[in-house]
Design an enzyme around this catalytic site. Structure first.
Site, PDB file in Angstrom:
ATOM      1  N   ASP A  43       0.804  -1.220   0.000  1.00  0.00           N
ATOM      2  CA  ASP A  43       0.000   0.000   0.000  1.00  0.00           C
ATOM      3  C   ASP A  43       0.834   1.266   0.000  1.00  0.00           C
ATOM      4  O   ASP A  43       0.334   2.345  -0.274  1.00  0.00           O
ATOM      5  CB  ASP A  43      -0.835   0.044   1.289  1.00  0.00           C
ATOM      6  CG  ASP A  43      -2.190  -0.582   1.121  1.00  0.00           C
ATOM      7  OD1 ASP A  43      -2.706  -0.580  -0.003  1.00  0.00           O
ATOM      8  OD2 ASP A  43      -2.725  -1.064   2.135  1.00  0.00           O
TER       9      ASP A  43
HETATM   10  C1  GLC Z   1      -1.137   2.734   5.957  1.00  0.00           C
HETATM   11  C2  GLC Z   1      -0.289   1.638   6.539  1.00  0.00           C
HETATM   12  C3  GLC Z   1      -0.209   0.481   5.650  1.00  0.00           C
HETATM   13  C4  GLC Z   1      -1.608   0.070   5.334  1.00  0.00           C
HETATM   14  C5  GLC Z   1      -2.402   1.229   4.748  1.00  0.00           C
HETATM   15  C6  GLC Z   1      -3.808   0.837   4.488  1.00  0.00           C
HETATM   16  O1  GLC Z   1      -0.568   3.209   4.812  1.00  0.00           O
HETATM   17  O2  GLC Z   1       1.013   2.085   6.799  1.00  0.00           O
HETATM   18  O3  GLC Z   1       0.506  -0.545   6.270  1.00  0.00           O
HETATM   19  O4  GLC Z   1      -1.581  -0.988   4.459  1.00  0.00           O
HETATM   20  O5  GLC Z   1      -2.395   2.281   5.635  1.00  0.00           O
HETATM   21  O6  GLC Z   1      -4.669   1.895   4.305  1.00  0.00           O
HETATM   22  C1  GLC Z   2      -1.602  -3.960   5.355  1.00  0.00           C
HETATM   23  C2  GLC Z   2      -2.825  -3.993   4.474  1.00  0.00           C
HETATM   24  C3  GLC Z   2      -2.614  -4.843   3.266  1.00  0.00           C
HETATM   25  C4  GLC Z   2      -1.342  -4.467   2.570  1.00  0.00           C
HETATM   26  C5  GLC Z   2      -0.168  -4.486   3.520  1.00  0.00           C
HETATM   27  C6  GLC Z   2       1.109  -3.976   2.898  1.00  0.00           C
HETATM   28  O1  GLC Z   2      -1.442  -5.192   5.985  1.00  0.00           O
HETATM   29  O2  GLC Z   2      -3.940  -4.452   5.175  1.00  0.00           O
HETATM   30  O3  GLC Z   2      -3.706  -4.724   2.395  1.00  0.00           O
HETATM   31  O4  GLC Z   2      -1.153  -5.337   1.505  1.00  0.00           O
HETATM   32  O5  GLC Z   2      -0.425  -3.665   4.636  1.00  0.00           O
HETATM   33  O6  GLC Z   2       1.054  -2.618   2.645  1.00  0.00           O
END
Ligand code: GLC
Ligand code: GLC
Length: 818
Positions: free
Chosen positions: A489
């Site tokens: 993300d």
């Molecule tokens: C934030 C977190 C990330 C997560 C994302 C989801 O960026 O750092 O880990 O996956 O939010 O919205």
């Molecule tokens: C968090 C989110 C997931 C994402 C991951 C890496 O665990 O829930 O959707 O893939 O972060 O960013």
């Protein structure tokens, strides 16, 4: 130095916490259908019906000090001396003579003793109900008569948890309650558009009650010293606005050695809109629907039956997969805790935990599709429904809302779409369902797009659009465009945010970029092959070959443009420069592309897969697991986005994601290295880390999203426990790839890749109605693969067990050759 804060009770499938001051609140979940709660080892937490944001029953303040304050509290008071205490330690923190919390499967029990009074409170949600039980057992351990007061306490939330925490100008004037006998009803907004209410009942006649928080606590007092408890009498307060509260006051006297049981119920009630009021035309809740439910569950025998029902349900759920290996941590996680966590992530996605506030993230499209992988064998019918729900939020373009609200099951506009990996996860989730169940009828189910009436198309059409979505969005190297982000993300290659507070995931992307993802490329190869197999089984041979050709072409593109010399690159940025390459000064190697490309089979034959995994070992492996990337980004890089916003070693900036570690385990197993695969498994296995609980700090019975990487000052410290794709993926990695018991369209395969020093192992696996009792036996050397099976006495070449009829029990020996 304390290394452990408790122990596993494997027999009872409980984690037993032996002191209340765990490094962080160690929580558990109540409920597994519609009514849910989180509960900490000191009774902190909150409850909700289906949606932690929109139907919140009780209030909880995140970011509080102390960390976990607000919960399902009971206060006990010695009416002879005026001394009081909390039998869950919080919130009064009165020193206890003994304390023990047992987190079990969908229940928690907290026992304590103080001044000769023993208490044990069991909290659970019985199956099929929208209520939670608190069963309080009291025992007088002394030879004297003991006059006691018992006070209960819950703080009601005004339903929408987001609004509840912000809209005080309105909310301080809307709160309403009713009290009838020993039941407190919370009915804020019931007079207008809501037809639901909460109730808080007690099995005893009351000495008094409070429904106004300030009356219970007293001005300027906290939950640690409510005035009502100090005084020894409730205020019989009625809430009008401000903060509606629920507190019963019960007085009783325990004779020498006497034991008593008191039952409290906190529940959610709903009435048909036309029958909200009783008498009709009044403003009083119609309680005829809920009274019989309350009466039933206040009775001790029924409570006992409810608890038994839960135990039996879990016996049944866990009997689908059971293993007996030489490693106790593996057995414990596979047989109990990892499976349990898969149920919780299936139910709650990423909505409510100690780190997910219930008001932020609802159900993730990507997250929930992946959660299916570890859940599908437990209750396939629920997995089927979830697939249809997720698919119905898909957009006609083939793209997906990144999240949807569990209550409405509609896509969440605030978060939007454009995470280009999202649709492909649906294909992988459906494929897992089909392999487990063989139920191909799901592909013909009509499913809407974007929940729009009239847009129904068979599920299979959705899957086709998922795959087409990638092919419609290729960049200059022929690799998939990344969009807002892919699995990571925080790799936001089009965002270019320089404004404080802007969300990296939803801020308008800069247009005109060519950022491509090698991760999505690998994922596409997997998904296209899965879909090819599925359509071929339906006789769509031509489409199947086209998909396979597409997968092969993409694998070729990865080989040409995604290989960096010793590992797979991660991406190309907005300007076409590589990310995750030796050409970069930081972020030279990323784990995701190594995991997904090898899992997709890319480079297995020509040795690049092995080389990539060796690079992972050299550069990313630590004693606490495999880091996401190295070197960590030391400064903010506007062209990479959120990943570089985290201090080095945390989260996506080189943290250890327990979600990606299993990809490496699977990849190691696919290349035949059992020791390598199990070594990675062991490093993040929560039970194996129990011995370093003071470093790990999170619950030792479930995976956390992340463990701080080598660059962080707190290397080895876990965060974001419970709601993570780590649950499903670790379950898949250990059961299907290391232990090698793998559902396939044609049957169950037994192809373990286990450590050299294991003599073998045993497992029971229910699959499409039959039970397979499997013994893996090494006949040859210490390494090697299964060469043949002995199924019911007969020799079968290879590793695929012939499908047995439903109801059959089949004994299988899987023989590992030289
Ligand atoms: C934030 C977190 C990330 C997560 C994302 C989801 O960026 O750092 O880990 O996956 O939010 O919205
Ligand atoms: C968090 C989110 C997931 C994402 C991951 C890496 O665990 O829930 O959707 O893939 O972060 O960013």
């Amino acid at each position: 130095m304390t290394l452990r804060y408790g122990r596993f009770d494997d027999e009872r499938r409980e984690y037993v916490i032996s002191r209340p001051d765990t490094p962080l609140p160690w929580i558990n979940y109540l409920g597994m259908e519609e009514y849910f709660g989180i509960i900490s080892n000191t009774a902190g937490g909150y409850s909700f019906f289906r949606d932690a944001r929109l139907r919140r029953l009780t209030r909880y303040r995140y970011n509080n000090a102390p960390l976990d304050l607000g919960g399902r509290y009971i206060y006990l008071r010695d009416d002879a001396t005026g001394q009081s205490w909390s039998p869950s330690w919080q919130p009064t923190q009165t020193p206890l003579d003994s304390y023990e919390c047992r987190h079990g499967l969908s229940y928690t029990s907290i026992a304590a003793s103080h001044g000769g009074i023993r208490s044990e409170t069991l909290y659970c949600v019985p199956l099929g109900q929208t209520l939670e039980i608190w069963r309080l057992r009291l025992a007088n351990l002394t030879a004297e008569r003991r006059p006691l007061s018992i006070f209960s306490s819950v703080e009601f939330c005004l339903w929408d948890a987001q609004d509840d925490a912000t809209n005080f100008q309105r909310n301080f004037s809307t709160g309403e309650v009713e009290v009838e006998g020993s039941v407190i009803y919370h009915k804020t907004e019931y007079r207008e558009r809501r037809n639901h209410f909460a109730y808080f009942a007690c099995s005893e006649a009351l000495a008094g009650f409070d429904t106004a928080r300030e009356a219970f606590l007293g001005p300027y007092r906290g939950f640690d010293r409510p005035i009502a408890v100090e005084r020894g009498s409730a205020g019989n307060s009625m809430a009008h606005g401000w903060a509606p509260h629920g507190s019963h006051h019960v007085r009783l006297e325990l004779g020498p050695r006497e034991e008593r049981e008191i039952v409290f119920l906190l529940g959610y009630g709903e009435n048909p809109v036309a029958e909200k009021f009783d008498p009709p035309g009044s403003q009083q809740i119609n309680k005829r629907t809920v009274r019989p439910v309350i009466d039933h569950w206040l009775q001790s025998g029924n409570v006992e039956a409810g608890i038994r029902g839960l135990r039996e349900r879990w016996d049944e759920l866990l009997s689908n997969v059971n293993v007996s290996t030489p490693d106790e941590h593996t057995n414990r996680m596979v047989n109990v805790w990892n499976a349990y966590q898969c149920m919780v992530t299936f139910n709650l996605s990423r909505s409510a935990s100690s780190y997910e506030s219930g008001i932020g993230r609802g159900m993730g499209f990507r997250d929930s599709a992946q959660d299916l992988l570890g859940f599908v064998q437990m209750i396939p019918e629920r997995a089927r429904q979830r697939i249809l729900d997720i698919a119905a939020t898909q957009l006609p373009t083939g793209g997906a809302y990144h999240q949807y609200q569990p209550l409405t099951k509609h896509g969440n506009d605030d978060i939007g779409s454009g995470f280009n990996d999202d649709p492909l996860w649906l294909v992988l989730g459906v494929a897992a369902y089909l392999r487990e169940t063989g139920d191909h009828s799901v592909l013909d189910e009509p499913v809407q797009y974007d929940n729009l009436e009239g847009s129904e198309a068979p599920l299979l059409d959705h899957l086709r659009r998922c795959v087409a979505y990638t092919l419609d969005r290729l960049g200059p190297h022929g690799l998939p465009l990344i969009g807002r982000a892919d699995w990571n993300d925080c790799l936001n290659l089009n965002c270019f945010s320089d404004t404080p507070g802007e969300p990296f995931q939803t801020t308008e992307n800069k247009s005109g970029g060519v950022a491509e993802s090698i991760f999505i490329a690998g994922q596409f190869v997997m998904a296209a092959r899965e879909l090819a197999a599925v359509v071929s089984l339906r006789g769509e041979v031509e489409e199947g070959s086209r998909l396979l050709a597409g997968a092969a072409a993409m694998a070729g593109t990865i080989a040409e443009h995604g290989w960096d010399g010793a590992w797979f690159r991660r991406a190309y940025d907005f300007f076409g420069s590589p990310v995750g390459s030796k050409e970069c000064d930081e972020g030279q190697i990323f784990v995701e592309s190594q995991g997904i490309c090898v899992m997709a089979g890319v480079g297995i034959e020509d040795g690049r897969a092995r080389q990539a995994l060796d690079s992972v070992r050299d550069r990313l492996l630590t004693e606490h697991g495999v880091m996401l990337q190295q070197p960590a980004y030391a400064r903010y890089r506007i062209e990479l986005g959120e990943i570089s916003s985290y201090p080095p070693g945390y989260k996506e900036n080189a943290g250890i994601f327990c979600h990606t570690n299993p990809w490496i385990m699977i990849a190691e197993a696919m290349t035949g290295d059992g020791d390598g695969a199990f070594d990675v498994y062991r490093r993040t296995n929560p039970s194996a880390r129990e011995a370093i609980s003071d470093v790990h700090r999170c619950e030792p019975y479930v995976y956390a999203q992340m463990i701080a990487g080598r660059d962080a000052p707190s290397h080895g410290e876990a965060k974001n426990s419970w709601l993570t794709g780590a649950a499903a993926w670790n379950y898949v990695a250990i059961t299907q790839w290391i232990l090698g018991i793998r559902p396939e369209h044609g049957g169950l395969r037994v192809d373990p890749v286990i450590p050299a020093n294991w003599p073998g192992f045993r497992a029971t696996r229910r699959f499409r109605g039959a039970t397979y009792r499997i013994a893996v036996i090494k006949q040859g050397g210490t390494t090697g693969r299964v060469t043949h099976l002995i199924v019911g006495g007969a020799r079968v070449e290879g590793t695929l067990m012939p499908l047995a009829p439903a109801g059959a029990t089949v004994d299988v020996e899987a023989v590992v050759g030289e």
